[in-house]
Design an enzyme around this catalytic site. Structure first.
Site, PDB file in Angstrom:
ATOM      1  N   ASP A 260       2.787   0.103   7.278  1.00  0.00           N
ATOM      2  CA  ASP A 260       1.729  -0.424   6.411  1.00  0.00           C
ATOM      3  C   ASP A 260       2.091  -1.727   5.710  1.00  0.00           C
ATOM      4  O   ASP A 260       1.455  -2.105   4.743  1.00  0.00           O
ATOM      5  CB  ASP A 260       1.309   0.630   5.384  1.00  0.00           C
ATOM      6  CG  ASP A 260       2.276   0.720   4.229  1.00  0.00           C
ATOM      7  OD1 ASP A 260       3.504   0.601   4.468  1.00  0.00           O
ATOM      8  OD2 ASP A 260       1.822   0.888   3.088  1.00  0.00           O
ATOM      9  N   GLU A 261       3.116  -2.415   6.182  1.00  0.00           N
ATOM     10  CA  GLU A 261       3.398  -3.714   5.567  1.00  0.00           C
ATOM     11  C   GLU A 261       3.995  -4.676   6.593  1.00  0.00           C
ATOM     12  O   GLU A 261       4.630  -4.259   7.558  1.00  0.00           O
ATOM     13  CB  GLU A 261       4.329  -3.581   4.354  1.00  0.00           C
ATOM     14  CG  GLU A 261       5.630  -2.907   4.645  1.00  0.00           C
ATOM     15  CD  GLU A 261       6.502  -2.757   3.400  1.00  0.00           C
ATOM     16  OE1 GLU A 261       6.687  -3.739   2.677  1.00  0.00           O
ATOM     17  OE2 GLU A 261       7.004  -1.646   3.188  1.00  0.00           O
TER      18      GLU A 261
ATOM     19  N   ASP B 164       0.770  -5.638   2.110  1.00  0.00           N
ATOM     20  CA  ASP B 164       1.172  -4.243   1.939  1.00  0.00           C
ATOM     21  C   ASP B 164      -0.069  -3.411   1.626  1.00  0.00           C
ATOM     22  O   ASP B 164      -0.795  -3.703   0.676  1.00  0.00           O
ATOM     23  CB  ASP B 164       2.187  -4.155   0.787  1.00  0.00           C
ATOM     24  CG  ASP B 164       2.819  -2.777   0.676  1.00  0.00           C
ATOM     25  OD1 ASP B 164       2.661  -1.975   1.613  1.00  0.00           O
ATOM     26  OD2 ASP B 164       3.460  -2.519  -0.357  1.00  0.00           O
TER      27      ASP B 164
END
Ligand SMILES: [Mg+2]
Length: 360
Positions: free
Chosen positions: A107-108, A9
């Site tokens: 974003d993860e 993350d």
């Protein structure tokens, strides 16, 4: 079977990208989201820097509230095109570690590392080098949780943010989960948390000591799901993304490079990796993309689309090399070079006779 799953993350992703690209924003409260319009703005905070969080700002908060808390903050509109590009580059780094990747958002992602690591000590080392690689290439920090299941890995990545790394070994899962508040469990929103709280259940330990049948009677399927999670049971696999839209490799030099020979050698090596991955997936590609990042971080991409698909390392390299010779500014040092292919199709079409016509 024992599994090793990474949850990666990025830390305060949009805000960190803006701070990276605008050194003047470093160390300052940066809030990415709607226009605050001097406190009258509508809409919410999409992301904020850790400096902004000290003022009590968090994502999804109304932008007007954020402005009240920190009127002197730096308020920016999101640049999704840029964030998507950075996200894609980070995905390229993931692919150097495993091909079994399940993106959760921009974003993860979950990474199934079962084949990449043998034991927990190696898992830690690999996670460290992944974090290092992301930082070296993107100057962005990430947090990683390592665990035998997806939901424990996701909880773990969040615990030591920013720049965190938390390993939960298989025999530690229960002691890791027990003291945590039930709100950490997937599926427990504010409403469910309030109901559980009324039943005297505040921690995961209290939840797992509750009678399973009673939970199912009260909450239905959700009750069984929560009971399982609280007992550390989560066998959901990491589900790979659909067919890729592009396949690429890139590398950041440890020192910026001016020498054309070094650039071409690197390009040749990257083309070989791209070709190997294409063949593994039985794909061929019609478009070859070259990416160059100069030492001042300006980045150019140039591409050529061919009439016939290609997949061999030498074909990919020859196209990329021509792009390099044509578009590179030879007076400027290069920080990163990359080659990728897109317009992918099944390689079966290669079985038919064809004539490759470059640059048509
Ligand atoms: Mg994040």
């Amino acid at each position: 079977m024992h599994r090793t799953i990474f949850h990666v993350d990025m830390d305060a992703f949009y805000a960190s990208v803006e701070q990276r690209d605008h050194p003047a924003y470093g160390g300052k409260p940066v809030i990415v989201g709607a226009d605050p319009k001097g406190g009258q703005g509508r809409g919410v905070v999409a992301a904020c820097s850790y400096e902004a969080r000290k003022f009590g700002i968090h994502s999804a908060m109304p932008i007007s509230k954020a402005f009240q808390l920190c009127p002197k903050g730096i308020y920016l509109r999101p640049n999704f095109k840029k964030y998507t590009e950075v996200s894609r580059e980070i995905r390229t780094i993931f692919h150097c570690f495993t091909d079994l990747i399940e993106p959760l958002s921009i974003d993860e992602a979950f990474l199934d590392m079962c084949h990449a690591v043998q034991d927990e000590k190696t898992a830690l080392q690999v996670a460290q080098s992944l974090k290092h690689r992301i930082f070296q290439e993107q100057q962005l920090t990430s947090s990683i949780g390592i665990a035998p299941s997806k939901f424990v890995a996701k909880i773990a990545s969040d615990l030591k943010k920013p720049n965190g790394l938390v390993l939960v070994c298989s025999d530690e899962v229960q002691s890791f989960l027990d003291p945590l508040p039930i709100s950490r469990l997937w599926g427990v929103g504010p409403k469910t948390a309030a109901r559980l709280s009324e039943m005297g259940i505040k921690t995961i330990l209290q939840l797992r000591h509750f009678d399973k049948l009673d939970l199912v009677q009260r909450f239905g399927k959700l009750g069984e799901h929560l009971w399982k999670l609280s007992n550390g049971i989560d066998n959901r696999p990491v589900v790979e993304d659909r067919e890729p839209k592009s396949i690429g490799h890139e590398t950041t030099f440890s020192e910026d490079v001016l020498d054309n020979h070094v650039l071409e050698q690197t390009l040749e090596r990257l083309s070989k990796s791209v070709s190997e991955r294409l063949r593994k997936r039985e794909l061929s590609a019609k478009t070859v993309n070259l990416k160059l990042r100069y030492s001042d971080f300006t980045t150019i991409t140039r591409q050529t689309t061919l009439r016939e698909p290609l997949e061999s390392a030498s074909d990919i390299y020859s196209v990329a090399q021509r792009l390099l010779r044509r578009f590179r500014d030879p007076s400027r040092k290069i920080r990163l070079i990359g080659v990728s292919v897109s317009s992918l199709e099944s390689a079966l079409s290669l079985a038919f006779p064809r004539q490759m016509k470059l640059f048509e």
